[in-house]
Design a protein around this motif. Structure first.
Motif, PDB file in Angstrom:
ATOM      1  N   TRP A  27     -50.367  -3.999  31.553  1.00  0.00           N
ATOM      2  CA  TRP A  27     -49.480  -2.876  31.867  1.00  0.00           C
ATOM      3  C   TRP A  27     -49.669  -1.790  30.826  1.00  0.00           C
ATOM      4  O   TRP A  27     -50.327  -1.990  29.798  1.00  0.00           O
ATOM      5  N   ALA A  28     -49.089  -0.615  31.100  1.00  0.00           N
ATOM      6  CA  ALA A  28     -49.255   0.532  30.209  1.00  0.00           C
ATOM      7  C   ALA A  28     -48.085   1.485  30.358  1.00  0.00           C
ATOM      8  O   ALA A  28     -47.332   1.436  31.339  1.00  0.00           O
ATOM      9  N   GLU A  29     -47.938   2.354  29.360  1.00  0.00           N
ATOM     10  CA  GLU A  29     -47.018   3.483  29.456  1.00  0.00           C
ATOM     11  C   GLU A  29     -47.636   4.511  30.401  1.00  0.00           C
ATOM     12  O   GLU A  29     -48.825   4.807  30.310  1.00  0.00           O
ATOM     13  N   THR A  30     -46.830   5.057  31.294  1.00  0.00           N
ATOM     14  CA  THR A  30     -47.360   5.995  32.277  1.00  0.00           C
ATOM     15  C   THR A  30     -47.998   7.217  31.624  1.00  0.00           C
ATOM     16  O   THR A  30     -49.052   7.692  32.058  1.00  0.00           O
ATOM     17  N   LYS A  31     -47.402   7.722  30.533  1.00  0.00           N
ATOM     18  CA  LYS A  31     -47.895   8.942  29.908  1.00  0.00           C
ATOM     19  C   LYS A  31     -49.105   8.695  29.004  1.00  0.00           C
ATOM     20  O   LYS A  31     -49.826   9.633  28.680  1.00  0.00           O
ATOM     21  N   ASP A  32     -49.294   7.459  28.566  1.00  0.00           N
ATOM     22  CA  ASP A  32     -50.413   7.140  27.675  1.00  0.00           C
ATOM     23  C   ASP A  32     -51.594   6.673  28.515  1.00  0.00           C
ATOM     24  O   ASP A  32     -51.567   5.583  29.098  1.00  0.00           O
ATOM     25  N   LYS A  33     -52.631   7.466  28.577  1.00  0.00           N
ATOM     26  CA  LYS A  33     -53.755   7.182  29.463  1.00  0.00           C
ATOM     27  C   LYS A  33     -54.815   6.280  28.840  1.00  0.00           C
ATOM     28  O   LYS A  33     -55.792   5.927  29.502  1.00  0.00           O
ATOM     29  N   SER A  34     -54.668   5.912  27.571  1.00  0.00           N
ATOM     30  CA  SER A  34     -55.701   5.110  26.918  1.00  0.00           C
ATOM     31  C   SER A  34     -55.211   3.724  26.498  1.00  0.00           C
ATOM     32  O   SER A  34     -55.957   2.748  26.601  1.00  0.00           O
ATOM     33  N   GLU A  35     -53.963   3.615  26.037  1.00  0.00           N
ATOM     34  CA  GLU A  35     -53.462   2.341  25.530  1.00  0.00           C
ATOM     35  C   GLU A  35     -53.099   1.391  26.663  1.00  0.00           C
ATOM     36  O   GLU A  35     -52.494   1.800  27.664  1.00  0.00           O
ATOM     37  N   ILE A  36     -53.477   0.131  26.524  1.00  0.00           N
ATOM     38  CA  ILE A  36     -53.156  -0.912  27.496  1.00  0.00           C
ATOM     39  C   ILE A  36     -52.548  -2.087  26.744  1.00  0.00           C
ATOM     40  O   ILE A  36     -53.037  -2.486  25.681  1.00  0.00           O
ATOM     41  N   TYR A  37     -51.483  -2.649  27.286  1.00  0.00           N
ATOM     42  CA  TYR A  37     -50.823  -3.789  26.672  1.00  0.00           C
ATOM     43  C   TYR A  37     -51.382  -5.093  27.226  1.00  0.00           C
ATOM     44  O   TYR A  37     -51.531  -5.254  28.446  1.00  0.00           O
ATOM     45  N   VAL A  38     -51.684  -6.035  26.317  1.00  0.00           N
ATOM     46  CA  VAL A  38     -52.233  -7.341  26.673  1.00  0.00           C
ATOM     47  C   VAL A  38     -51.322  -8.427  26.105  1.00  0.00           C
ATOM     48  O   VAL A  38     -50.536  -8.169  25.177  1.00  0.00           O
ATOM     49  N   PRO A  39     -51.393  -9.658  26.630  1.00  0.00           N
ATOM     50  CA  PRO A  39     -50.520 -10.729  26.120  1.00  0.00           C
ATOM     51  C   PRO A  39     -50.791 -11.039  24.651  1.00  0.00           C
ATOM     52  O   PRO A  39     -51.948 -11.078  24.209  1.00  0.00           O
ATOM     53  N   ILE A  40     -49.733 -11.272  23.883  1.00  0.00           N
ATOM     54  CA  ILE A  40     -49.869 -11.687  22.491  1.00  0.00           C
ATOM     55  C   ILE A  40     -50.350 -13.139  22.458  1.00  0.00           C
ATOM     56  O   ILE A  40     -49.812 -13.989  23.175  1.00  0.00           O
ATOM     57  N   PRO A  41     -51.352 -13.474  21.647  1.00  0.00           N
ATOM     58  CA  PRO A  41     -51.797 -14.873  21.561  1.00  0.00           C
ATOM     59  C   PRO A  41     -50.675 -15.801  21.117  1.00  0.00           C
ATOM     60  O   PRO A  41     -49.789 -15.415  20.346  1.00  0.00           O
TER      61      PRO A  41
ATOM     62  N   LEU B 275     -38.583 -20.547  14.764  1.00  0.00           N
ATOM     63  CA  LEU B 275     -38.628 -19.151  15.211  1.00  0.00           C
ATOM     64  C   LEU B 275     -39.243 -19.054  16.602  1.00  0.00           C
ATOM     65  O   LEU B 275     -40.361 -19.529  16.841  1.00  0.00           O
ATOM     66  N   ASP B 276     -38.531 -18.444  17.525  1.00  0.00           N
ATOM     67  CA  ASP B 276     -39.041 -18.202  18.877  1.00  0.00           C
ATOM     68  C   ASP B 276     -39.484 -16.745  19.002  1.00  0.00           C
ATOM     69  O   ASP B 276     -38.853 -15.844  18.429  1.00  0.00           O
ATOM     70  N   PRO B 277     -40.551 -16.493  19.755  1.00  0.00           N
ATOM     71  CA  PRO B 277     -40.999 -15.108  19.917  1.00  0.00           C
ATOM     72  C   PRO B 277     -40.035 -14.294  20.766  1.00  0.00           C
ATOM     73  O   PRO B 277     -39.501 -14.790  21.758  1.00  0.00           O
ATOM     74  N   ASP B 278     -39.788 -13.067  20.356  1.00  0.00           N
ATOM     75  CA  ASP B 278     -38.975 -12.142  21.143  1.00  0.00           C
ATOM     76  C   ASP B 278     -39.835 -11.185  21.953  1.00  0.00           C
ATOM     77  O   ASP B 278     -39.324 -10.512  22.860  1.00  0.00           O
ATOM     78  N   PHE B 279     -41.114 -11.126  21.641  1.00  0.00           N
ATOM     79  CA  PHE B 279     -42.021 -10.196  22.310  1.00  0.00           C
ATOM     80  C   PHE B 279     -43.257 -10.939  22.791  1.00  0.00           C
ATOM     81  O   PHE B 279     -43.697 -11.915  22.179  1.00  0.00           O
ATOM     82  N   SER B 280     -43.809 -10.477  23.904  1.00  0.00           N
ATOM     83  CA  SER B 280     -44.947 -11.175  24.507  1.00  0.00           C
ATOM     84  C   SER B 280     -46.150 -10.274  24.794  1.00  0.00           C
ATOM     85  O   SER B 280     -47.166 -10.754  25.289  1.00  0.00           O
ATOM     86  N   TRP B 281     -46.055  -8.972  24.488  1.00  0.00           N
ATOM     87  CA  TRP B 281     -47.149  -8.041  24.765  1.00  0.00           C
ATOM     88  C   TRP B 281     -47.426  -7.176  23.534  1.00  0.00           C
ATOM     89  O   TRP B 281     -46.509  -6.858  22.786  1.00  0.00           O
ATOM     90  N   GLN B 282     -48.680  -6.784  23.361  1.00  0.00           N
ATOM     91  CA  GLN B 282     -49.066  -5.903  22.275  1.00  0.00           C
ATOM     92  C   GLN B 282     -50.147  -4.933  22.760  1.00  0.00           C
ATOM     93  O   GLN B 282     -50.915  -5.257  23.682  1.00  0.00           O
ATOM     94  N   PRO B 283     -50.244  -3.736  22.190  1.00  0.00           N
ATOM     95  CA  PRO B 283     -51.315  -2.810  22.567  1.00  0.00           C
ATOM     96  C   PRO B 283     -52.669  -3.366  22.149  1.00  0.00           C
ATOM     97  O   PRO B 283     -52.790  -4.037  21.113  1.00  0.00           O
ATOM     98  N   ILE B 284     -53.686  -3.073  22.919  1.00  0.00           N
ATOM     99  CA  ILE B 284     -55.023  -3.555  22.574  1.00  0.00           C
ATOM    100  C   ILE B 284     -55.468  -2.991  21.227  1.00  0.00           C
ATOM    101  O   ILE B 284     -56.264  -3.611  20.519  1.00  0.00           O
ATOM    102  N   SER B 285     -54.943  -1.836  20.822  1.00  0.00           N
ATOM    103  CA  SER B 285     -55.312  -1.246  19.536  1.00  0.00           C
ATOM    104  C   SER B 285     -54.818  -2.080  18.352  1.00  0.00           C
ATOM    105  O   SER B 285     -55.303  -1.906  17.227  1.00  0.00           O
ATOM    106  N   THR B 286     -53.865  -2.985  18.585  1.00  0.00           N
ATOM    107  CA  THR B 286     -53.356  -3.835  17.506  1.00  0.00           C
ATOM    108  C   THR B 286     -53.886  -5.257  17.597  1.00  0.00           C
ATOM    109  O   THR B 286     -53.390  -6.154  16.911  1.00  0.00           O
TER     110      THR B 286
END
Length: 346
Positions: free
Chosen positions: A79-93, A121-132
């Motif tokens: 998935w991605a932010e509609t306004k951001d045409k380059s960044e794509i979010y992928v699942p966090i390992p 500790l349980d994860p609160d987030f499951s997605w990260q930008p591919i740039s990270t």
């Protein structure tokens, strides 16, 4: 014999903008004991759904359908932010745990046993930008780039109307359908070898998924940063960014049953449903290893995912590798020595 795949296999990102609700699954007919429920809910759609849309638009053009069958490859979902045409979010390992206030990381000790400092500790987030991708968990948290899934399930009550009057039928007149609502500034993203254009799939409004709900589709070039990660060879450690089905037509496994793959150490969760339509028929139901799962191998593969043998993946009318099954990226695991798993892409 494995099909030869050129480098930079995926060249485009296909963005799916829902025009209203999408649907993840349908519940059973309502009864006093079953007023709500989301059993078997599944979202977002697999990449095979996008492939089916390509083929459906070429229904009366056999030459173009043949070309797509031989050359079309897709992968996702992301998935991605509609306004951001380059960044794509992928699942966090699964090896990276990012909470609201704390982070942690799985590592292998000398006995090849998975360990981490804060097992509660349980994860609160499951997605990260591919740039990270492949940066330290603390860095992901400090720049606030980790995200939750940008959709939610909303049960919607539907009436089953009589044929000749606007009244609910006497028996089983109400049923529950589980709608999915995307955040308005977010969209689904799939990778593709083919571009949206008049001779393939024009940008515009389409009916998408098994319930045929309207979406707006656009095509953009795939960002160079994503391309570079896809071209990185997989050595000993990698994380899935798309669900994986390994094995034959009859069986599904947690990893390829081939001597050259070996028997990996894994970090994973329970299997997820994996089903698709091919040639107008619903494929046999399978279970897939979920995205985010981490593999640690005995020996390096030395090839990026698109150069892996097709024989590692099931074939049912088409090879599941063609729809991005098991798409993965290299990932660093503390305690695993691997010079080729770099912390970034130059």
């Amino acid at each position: 014999m494995s099909r030869q795949i050129h480098r930079t296999m995926f060249k485009f990102q296909i963005r799916i903008h829902p025009l209203g609700m999408l649907y993840g699954s349908s519940g059973g007919f309502l009864s006093p004991d079953n007023l709500v429920g989301r059993s078997g809910a599944k979202f977002p759609p697999e990449a095979a759904t996008l492939a089916g849309l390509f083929f459906r638009t070429r229904y009366h053009q056999p030459k173009e359908k043949k070309e797509l069958k031989e050359n079309l490859r897709v992968a996702g979902p992301f998935w991605a932010e509609t306004k951001d045409k380059s960044e794509i979010y992928v699942p966090i390992p699964w090896s990276t745990i990012v909470g609201k206030d704390k982070t942690d990381r799985w590592e292998l000790d000398d006995r090849k046993v998975w360990q981490r400092k804060n097992p509660e500790l349980d994860p609160d987030f499951s997605w990260q930008p591919i740039s990270t991708w492949n940066i330290e968990p603390d860095a992901i948290q400090s720049n606030e780039s980790a995200e939750k899934s940008p959709w939610e399930f909303i049960p919607i009550l539907h009436p089953k109307m009589q044929t000749h009057q606007r009244s609910v039928v006497a028996e089983d007149g109400l049923f529950l359908e589980n709608a999915v609502q995307m955040e308005p500034d977010k969209c689904l993203v799939y990778l593709s070898t083919h571009e949206l254009q008049p001779h393939e799939l024009e940008p515009g409004w389409y009916r998408f998924g098994g319930e045929n709900h309207l979406v707006e589709i656009e095509c953009l070039p795939l960002d160079d940063n994503f391309q570079k990660w896809l071209n990185q060879p997989i050595e000993r450690t990698f994380a899935l960014i798309a669900p994986a089905v390994w094995g034959s037509q009859r069986y599904s496994y947690r990893y390829p049953q081939n001597w050259d793959f070996g028997e990996p150490l894994m970090l994973t969760d329970k299997p997820v449903p994996y089903r698709y339509r091919a040639g107008g028929r619903l494929g046999r139901g399978r279970y897939a290893v979920p995205a985010g799962s981490v593999y640690v191998l005995d020996r390096p593969i030395g090839k990026p995912w698109y150069d892996w043998p097709s024989e590692w993946f099931p074939t049912e009318g088409f090879n599941l590798k063609d729809v991005g099954c098991g798409l993965c990226l290299p990932v660093d695991i503390p305690g695993v020595s691997d010079e080729n798993n770099e912390k970034g892409v130059a």
